[in-house]
Scaffold this motif. Sequence first.
Motif, mmCIF file in Angstrom:
data_model
loop_
_atom_site.group_PDB
_atom_site.id
_atom_site.type_symbol
_atom_site.label_atom_id
_atom_site.label_comp_id
_atom_site.label_asym_id
_atom_site.label_seq_id
_atom_site.Cartn_x
_atom_site.Cartn_y
_atom_site.Cartn_z
ATOM 1 N N ALA A 52 44.396 101.953 56.351
ATOM 2 C CA ALA A 52 43.565 102.543 55.298
ATOM 3 C C ALA A 52 44.415 102.862 54.072
ATOM 4 O O ALA A 52 44.023 102.560 52.930
ATOM 5 C CB ALA A 52 42.876 103.801 55.817
ATOM 6 N N ALA A 53 45.583 103.461 54.288
ATOM 7 C CA ALA A 53 46.476 103.784 53.164
ATOM 8 C C ALA A 53 47.020 102.511 52.522
ATOM 9 O O ALA A 53 47.035 102.371 51.288
ATOM 10 C CB ALA A 53 47.619 104.678 53.646
ATOM 11 N N PHE A 65 44.229 100.619 50.642
ATOM 12 C CA PHE A 65 43.919 101.214 49.331
ATOM 13 C C PHE A 65 44.989 100.829 48.308
ATOM 14 O O PHE A 65 44.669 100.484 47.160
ATOM 15 C CB PHE A 65 43.830 102.733 49.463
ATOM 16 N N ALA A 66 46.257 100.876 48.733
ATOM 17 C CA ALA A 66 47.340 100.485 47.823
ATOM 18 C C ALA A 66 47.230 99.016 47.453
ATOM 19 O O ALA A 66 47.459 98.633 46.284
ATOM 20 C CB ALA A 66 48.689 100.784 48.471
ATOM 21 N N TRP A 109 44.486 97.224 47.374
ATOM 22 C CA TRP A 109 43.325 97.059 46.493
ATOM 23 C C TRP A 109 43.674 97.427 45.047
ATOM 24 O O TRP A 109 43.215 96.777 44.116
ATOM 25 C CB TRP A 109 42.187 97.942 47.015
ATOM 26 N N VAL A 110 44.523 98.442 44.884
ATOM 27 C CA VAL A 110 44.912 98.881 43.540
ATOM 28 C C VAL A 110 45.959 97.959 42.935
ATOM 29 O O VAL A 110 45.872 97.574 41.755
ATOM 30 C CB VAL A 110 45.440 100.331 43.582
ATOM 31 N N TYR A 131 49.042 91.475 52.268
ATOM 32 C CA TYR A 131 48.102 92.271 53.060
ATOM 33 C C TYR A 131 47.727 91.532 54.343
ATOM 34 O O TYR A 131 47.615 92.154 55.413
ATOM 35 C CB TYR A 131 46.844 92.577 52.256
ATOM 36 N N TRP A 188 38.384 92.158 51.289
ATOM 37 C CA TRP A 188 38.182 93.466 50.669
ATOM 38 C C TRP A 188 39.093 94.460 51.365
ATOM 39 O O TRP A 188 38.772 94.985 52.432
ATOM 40 C CB TRP A 188 36.721 93.889 50.808
ATOM 41 N N LEU A 241 39.701 97.457 51.196
ATOM 42 C CA LEU A 241 39.208 98.805 51.471
ATOM 43 C C LEU A 241 38.420 98.885 52.786
ATOM 44 O O LEU A 241 37.907 99.947 53.134
ATOM 45 C CB LEU A 241 38.328 99.298 50.325
ATOM 46 N N VAL A 280 39.462 101.652 55.092
ATOM 47 C CA VAL A 280 39.078 102.968 54.572
ATOM 48 C C VAL A 280 37.654 103.298 55.011
ATOM 49 O O VAL A 280 37.355 104.419 55.440
ATOM 50 C CB VAL A 280 39.188 103.002 53.034
ATOM 51 N N SER A 281 36.769 102.314 54.914
ATOM 52 C CA SER A 281 35.387 102.503 55.357
ATOM 53 C C SER A 281 35.323 102.787 56.851
ATOM 54 O O SER A 281 34.586 103.675 57.303
ATOM 55 C CB SER A 281 34.559 101.264 55.031
#
Length: 631
Positions: free
Chosen positions: A119-120, A123-124, A126-127, A136, A450, A452, A455-456
């Motif tokens: 998740a962490a 997110f990184a 994705w940014v 990834y 995707w 993220l 995270v979901s």
Amino acid sequence: VKDWLHGVRAAEPAKETQDTVSGQDLTEAERFRIIYHLITSPTEEGGAGVTPKEGRWKNVESIFPLHDHTFNKEWIKKWSTMTFLKVEDLDEIRNRFGEKVAYYFAFTQNYFAFLVFPAAFGFASWVILGSFSPVYALVNGLWCVILVEYWKRQELDLSVRWGVKGVAGIQKKRRDFKHEKEIRDPVTGETLQIFPATKRLSRQLLQVPFAFLAVLALGTLIATCFGIEIFLSEVYNGPGKTLLVFLPTGLLTILVPTFTTMLTTVATRLNEYENWETAENYESALTQKIFVLNFITSYLPIFLTAFVYVPFGSIVVPYLDIFNLTARPFAQNEKQLETPKIGGFVIDPSRLKKQVIYFTVTAQIVNFGLETILPLVKRRGFSKYLEMKSESAAKKGGAGTGVTIDDVPEEAEFLKRVRKEAELDFYDVATDLREMVVQFGYLSLFSVVWPLTPVSFIINNWVELRSDAVKICLEMQRPTPHRADSIGPWLDSLEFLAWLGSITSAALAYLFSNNGLGPDGTPATIKGWALLLTIFFSEHFYLLVRWGVRIAISKIDSPGMEKERGERFMVRKRYLQDTLGQDVLDVPSGLMEEKITRASLEEDARQSSLRTTGPTEHFWSRQKTWEESAK
């Protein structure tokens, strides 16, 4: 005793049966399981032979323990304030609901804890990196391998901790099992009922045509609805388009469950034809067949978008004019139904990402509502309806629908509680396990689209753990505490999805390597050798990493392994003490230690001069005792 004979328990039972029974501190789940077996076991095995809904027991709906509402309230309240579960919390679940349910919560908790890193990192990514990042994809593949291999060790540790390691090998036979011959076990002397393994294997080969049938039926249905959806959303440009685009969704909502139910019936009959001996083997085989159906219905739509629509859309879409029948009654002219010529269609590059977001976010929320909220609303609504109907009947002078007869006043409240819990649905832990495995598949196969996605899932699974606890306590009958030493065939499904993820992630990262735009509907930009080489190296990277992770984890000690070694040592120690005496392992005190002095050396020299001695005798003459040799 049976557990000890088959190696499930290392501790030898006491020689007196009463001492064995009274000396063990049985958990609530173990007591319920013993009672359940006494009720359902055949009379020839010492049981009552009660078979719900069969034969003379056809009026018996089900056999289940009643809920402990005090514990349930405390359990839900406690979990609502916790983020991570401790092993003691899992022990509490095991003691109340049995190992099979406890293994589900243990896996979900382990999966939830492991999701913190992806998740962490997601997110990184994705940014910073964006979608379809090879970095990834590699990290996600490594994470999947570590999760699966670490869970294998966790399963082993928990099986030792709960005293159920190897319990799958001593489960009782199914009532519907039909043996062909009986033989005498050369080891135990027991009479065994045998169904030839070769004959069962020949029946299992029917799984191949079943798989083809499932792919053909569900694949054709999903592909057809996929084509209709593409035609209506991206080709048709006439009246009613806003409503017509929901037609494929409606068809899938109605037809997929229908087809799945029919195929599940076929799978169940095929499973019965295979004639499995135990309920555990039967459920394991059925789970593998159902997983084929789940795989098709869950992942095929995304596979079609990623590997058909994206690379071949401009070629395939012009042939979708066969679906213009779905919109013809609404079209004003033929131009609104006209499909573009080959090469003239431009695909929607964001379609794949939208689809992945739907399955990993929207579908998870919808599933939560259907699984947890809707049954609760339906049950309370139906209960309220019966209450209002009973009151209405009572006002008219009739008997209420809730009135019972022949209930002793002292037992009325208890019987009301029993009837209320009997109306609840049966809890099938395999359904929740299937949900988690399918979710893991989305993460392994398509999260590169995707980042993220984890995270979901970490948010969803925090809620899932608690909603499942509420579901068991409030919406389901208390499950019969069956024993298990793993999550069964779902572990094989996890390994398969992790391996397949190494292939799909690599393929997607290559196809969308041009800043995430993809092939733009034309395969001309795809180099076949480069795609195959990418998949080849990715799969071999997965195999190499899995080998390395397995070796690394095998070197790590764990409480379960220490406990198992300790139990094996105690068994051997107890055997030696029983046969050779209690002091057999005591270290001997040895002889009186002789001090080496000048006088002793002169005496040794004098004695050696009296006889002919060689170098060997000179050496061994100084080895007085083991204590002295140790010095």
